[in-house]
Design a protein around this motif. Structure first.
Motif, PDB file in Angstrom:
ATOM      1  N   ARG A 267       0.975  -1.120  -0.249  1.00 38.32           N
ATOM      2  CA  ARG A 267       0.389   0.066  -0.055  1.00 38.32           C
ATOM      3  C   ARG A 267       0.971   1.145   0.099  1.00 38.32           C
ATOM      4  O   ARG A 267       1.808   1.330   0.684  1.00 38.32           O
ATOM      5  CB  ARG A 267      -0.908  -0.136   1.418  1.00 38.32           C
ATOM      6  CG  ARG A 267      -1.936  -1.317   0.989  1.00 38.32           C
ATOM      7  CD  ARG A 267      -2.500  -1.022   2.961  1.00 38.32           C
ATOM      8  NE  ARG A 267      -3.288  -0.468   3.074  1.00 38.32           N
ATOM      9  CZ  ARG A 267      -4.588   0.291   2.540  1.00 38.32           C
ATOM     10  NH1 ARG A 267      -5.399  -0.422   2.231  1.00 38.32           N
ATOM     11  NH2 ARG A 267      -5.146   1.400   3.008  1.00 38.32           N
ATOM     12  N   PRO A 268       0.414   2.149  -0.414  1.00 41.07           N
ATOM     13  CA  PRO A 268       1.114   3.863  -0.207  1.00 41.07           C
ATOM     14  C   PRO A 268       0.921   4.207   0.548  1.00 41.07           C
ATOM     15  O   PRO A 268       2.324   4.938   1.253  1.00 41.07           O
ATOM     16  CB  PRO A 268       0.170   4.585  -1.993  1.00 41.07           C
ATOM     17  CG  PRO A 268       0.086   3.362  -2.542  1.00 41.07           C
ATOM     18  CD  PRO A 268      -0.824   2.231  -2.027  1.00 41.07           C
TER      19      PRO A 268
ATOM     20  N   ASP B  21      -7.308  -3.627  -1.690  1.00 37.13           N
ATOM     21  CA  ASP B  21      -7.295  -4.486  -2.914  1.00 37.13           C
ATOM     22  C   ASP B  21      -6.571  -4.676  -3.861  1.00 37.13           C
ATOM     23  O   ASP B  21      -5.318  -4.393  -4.010  1.00 37.13           O
ATOM     24  CB  ASP B  21      -8.096  -2.941  -4.357  1.00 37.13           C
ATOM     25  CG  ASP B  21      -8.896  -2.986  -5.011  1.00 37.13           C
ATOM     26  OD1 ASP B  21     -10.203  -3.451  -4.796  1.00 37.13           O
ATOM     27  OD2 ASP B  21      -8.364  -3.504  -6.239  1.00 37.13           O
ATOM     28  N   LEU B  22      -6.455  -6.042  -5.043  1.00 37.70           N
ATOM     29  CA  LEU B  22      -5.517  -7.248  -5.705  1.00 37.70           C
ATOM     30  C   LEU B  22      -5.028  -5.649  -6.890  1.00 37.70           C
ATOM     31  O   LEU B  22      -3.755  -5.547  -7.244  1.00 37.70           O
ATOM     32  CB  LEU B  22      -5.979  -8.015  -5.897  1.00 37.70           C
ATOM     33  CG  LEU B  22      -6.241  -8.614  -5.098  1.00 37.70           C
ATOM     34  CD1 LEU B  22      -6.780 -10.063  -5.555  1.00 37.70           C
ATOM     35  CD2 LEU B  22      -5.285  -9.257  -3.951  1.00 37.70           C
TER      36      LEU B  22
ATOM     37  N   ALA C 139       2.021 -12.925   7.289  1.00 36.24           N
ATOM     38  CA  ALA C 139       1.698 -11.003   7.307  1.00 36.24           C
ATOM     39  C   ALA C 139       0.445 -10.815   7.070  1.00 36.24           C
ATOM     40  O   ALA C 139      -0.304 -12.374   7.194  1.00 36.24           O
ATOM     41  CB  ALA C 139       2.406 -10.372   6.114  1.00 36.24           C
ATOM     42  N   VAL C 140      -0.476  -9.673   7.038  1.00 42.38           N
ATOM     43  CA  VAL C 140      -1.435 -10.352   6.585  1.00 42.38           C
ATOM     44  C   VAL C 140      -1.670  -9.579   5.151  1.00 42.38           C
ATOM     45  O   VAL C 140      -0.855  -9.009   4.617  1.00 42.38           O
ATOM     46  CB  VAL C 140      -2.423  -8.514   6.892  1.00 42.38           C
ATOM     47  CG1 VAL C 140      -3.651  -8.543   7.105  1.00 42.38           C
ATOM     48  CG2 VAL C 140      -2.640  -8.822   8.745  1.00 42.38           C
ATOM     49  N   VAL C 141      -2.554 -10.513   4.657  1.00 39.85           N
ATOM     50  CA  VAL C 141      -2.825 -10.040   3.247  1.00 39.85           C
ATOM     51  C   VAL C 141      -3.812  -9.925   2.909  1.00 39.85           C
ATOM     52  O   VAL C 141      -4.607  -9.949   3.671  1.00 39.85           O
ATOM     53  CB  VAL C 141      -2.239 -11.593   2.479  1.00 39.85           C
ATOM     54  CG1 VAL C 141      -1.027 -12.034   2.630  1.00 39.85           C
ATOM     55  CG2 VAL C 141      -3.677 -12.971   2.973  1.00 39.85           C
TER      56      VAL C 141
ATOM     57  N   ALA D 185      -6.511 -11.518 -10.840  1.00 36.91           N
ATOM     58  CA  ALA D 185      -6.497  -9.622 -11.287  1.00 36.91           C
ATOM     59  C   ALA D 185      -5.768  -9.291 -12.233  1.00 36.91           C
ATOM     60  O   ALA D 185      -5.473  -8.702 -12.653  1.00 36.91           O
ATOM     61  CB  ALA D 185      -6.230  -9.027  -9.676  1.00 36.91           C
ATOM     62  N   LEU D 186      -4.599 -10.201 -12.075  1.00 35.67           N
ATOM     63  CA  LEU D 186      -3.499 -10.170 -12.679  1.00 35.67           C
ATOM     64  C   LEU D 186      -4.019 -10.280 -14.449  1.00 35.67           C
ATOM     65  O   LEU D 186      -3.642  -9.410 -15.224  1.00 35.67           O
ATOM     66  CB  LEU D 186      -1.642 -10.940 -13.043  1.00 35.67           C
ATOM     67  CG  LEU D 186      -1.283 -10.613 -12.350  1.00 35.67           C
ATOM     68  CD1 LEU D 186      -0.264 -11.767 -11.315  1.00 35.67           C
ATOM     69  CD2 LEU D 186      -0.484  -9.276 -12.174  1.00 35.67           C
ATOM     70  N   ALA D 187      -4.630 -11.340 -14.752  1.00 35.55           N
ATOM     71  CA  ALA D 187      -5.144 -10.973 -16.338  1.00 35.55           C
ATOM     72  C   ALA D 187      -6.184  -9.900 -16.834  1.00 35.55           C
ATOM     73  O   ALA D 187      -6.386 -10.079 -17.878  1.00 35.55           O
ATOM     74  CB  ALA D 187      -6.409 -12.589 -16.091  1.00 35.55           C
ATOM     75  N   ALA D 188      -6.831  -9.550 -15.322  1.00 39.35           N
ATOM     76  CA  ALA D 188      -7.823  -8.365 -15.840  1.00 39.35           C
ATOM     77  C   ALA D 188      -7.292  -7.573 -16.151  1.00 39.35           C
ATOM     78  O   ALA D 188      -7.808  -6.519 -17.012  1.00 39.35           O
ATOM     79  CB  ALA D 188      -9.135  -8.453 -14.738  1.00 39.35           C
TER      80      ALA D 188
END
Length: 351
Positions: free
Chosen positions: A266-267, A276-277, A305-307, A323-326
């Protein structure tokens, strides 16, 4: 995207969780399923995981809490060093648990020492585990324990976790922060890196200071690998990699494993499951832009970790590939990210 993408994972902490929290036989908890944590064999099968690097880790007497990763900025103190005898005791326990998992699995789980063994295990529908040491506190200055662990199957090692030991200095969990937080390798650490090169043990750069990163880059004759780190330009955590570090990994023909820990995605650097992915897609895209398509994989940090909630555990890992495919990643690139790139770099490091 049709079908399940089988993947190899560069990092998880399942053995530590089994050693500390399993309420019954740890090996049965892994093989038959457990109600807590992120990884066991049934959930790995459901999620498409074919194998991965499983970490051995010696916790400090007082460690990090996830609630420390809060606020617009944070600087978690480095945990105290772990004495050699204490580290060896818990590392021996975790190694024993893995040995018993393999023995009790009736061939379902294989401890692999080479890429050939990984490929053979996967071809036979067996779960392929490569043993990794996260922080070398269990290794003595004379490296006798390194020889023993190597004989037991160790093929990957991070000289430090995020604390100090006799081999070097780790980055604190600090946000926002450069990874340039202090000294790098000690003389003993330089000797450890040379020994790992000789034994064909991968040297993991994920928790080391930036100075330590450059020390390893100068000493090592193997590709540079960070098994579970992300892009500093997208999340300015001390644990993430700068553009210059990414360039060095590219030039060495190494690899970065994408970490699902939300505080390294996350930024805002927050350890929050409601992440969000889309940010995963942005990190992968940026890593590929810097490293090329053959030098990026997954290093989930499951059980450590928290995922994101949309993944939840290894059982939900296919959400990453959807998500990567989308996001426009084609099937060939997904296969490289999922397993091909790990097999390539492991062939160059462990053989």
């Amino acid at each position: 995207m049709d079908g399940t993408v089988g993947f190899f994972d560069g990092h998880n902490d399942a053995l530590l969780r089994l050693a500390l929290y399993a309420r019954r036989d740890p090996e049965r908890s892994f093989l038959e399923g457990r109600p807590d944590g992120h990884i066991d064999l049934p959930r790995a099968r459901r999620g498409g995981m074919l194998g991965g690097l499983f970490a051995l880790y010696a916790p400090s007497a007082t460690g990090l809490r996830f609630d420390q990763f809060r606020g617009t900025s944070y600087d978690c103190p480095l945990p105290p060093e772990v004495p050699l005898a204490d580290a060896q005791q818990i590392i021996l326990k975790q190694t024993s648990i893995l040995t018993r998992i393999v023995a009790a699995s009736e061939g379902q789980v294989v401890l692999c020492r080479s890429v050939g063994e990984i490929r053979s295990a996967i071809a036979a529908d067996r779960f392929a585990i490569v043993l990794h040491l996260e922080g070398a506190e269990a290794i003595d200055a004379d490296l006798h324990a390194l020889d023993v662990l190597h004989a037991a199957g160790l093929r990957s090692l991070g000289p430090v976790w995020s604390r100090t030991n006799i081999f070097g200095h780790g980055v604190p969990m600090r946000f926002p922060s450069s990874p340039d937080t202090g000294p790098g390798l000690t003389a003993a650490g330089a000797g450890l890196v040379r020994a790992c090169n000789r034994l064909r043990i991968l040297v993991d750069l994920s928790h080391i200071t930036e100075q330590g990163f450059w020390d390893v880059a100068r000493l090592s004759d193997a590709p540079l690998v960070a098994t579970h780190s992300n892009v500093h330009a997208l999340c300015p955590s001390s644990r993430n990699l700068t553009e210059r570090q990414l360039d060095a990994i590219r030039d060495s023909d190494g690899l970065v494993g994408l970490n699902l820990a939300t505080c390294f995605l996350r930024p805002d650097g927050q350890m929050r499951a409601d992440t969000d992915l889309d940010i995963v897609v942005r990190h992968v895209a940026q890593l590929i832009e810097h490293l090329g398509e053959t030098r990026v994989g997954l290093g989930s940090d499951f059980d450590g970790a928290v995922v994101p909630n949309s993944v939840g555990s290894v059982a939900g890992a296919q959400a990453i590939f959807r998500a990567l495919a989308a996001g426009g990643f084609g099937s060939d690139l997904l296969q490289k990210f999922a397993i091909g790139n790990w097999m390539r770099v492991l062939a160059l490091t462990i053989g």
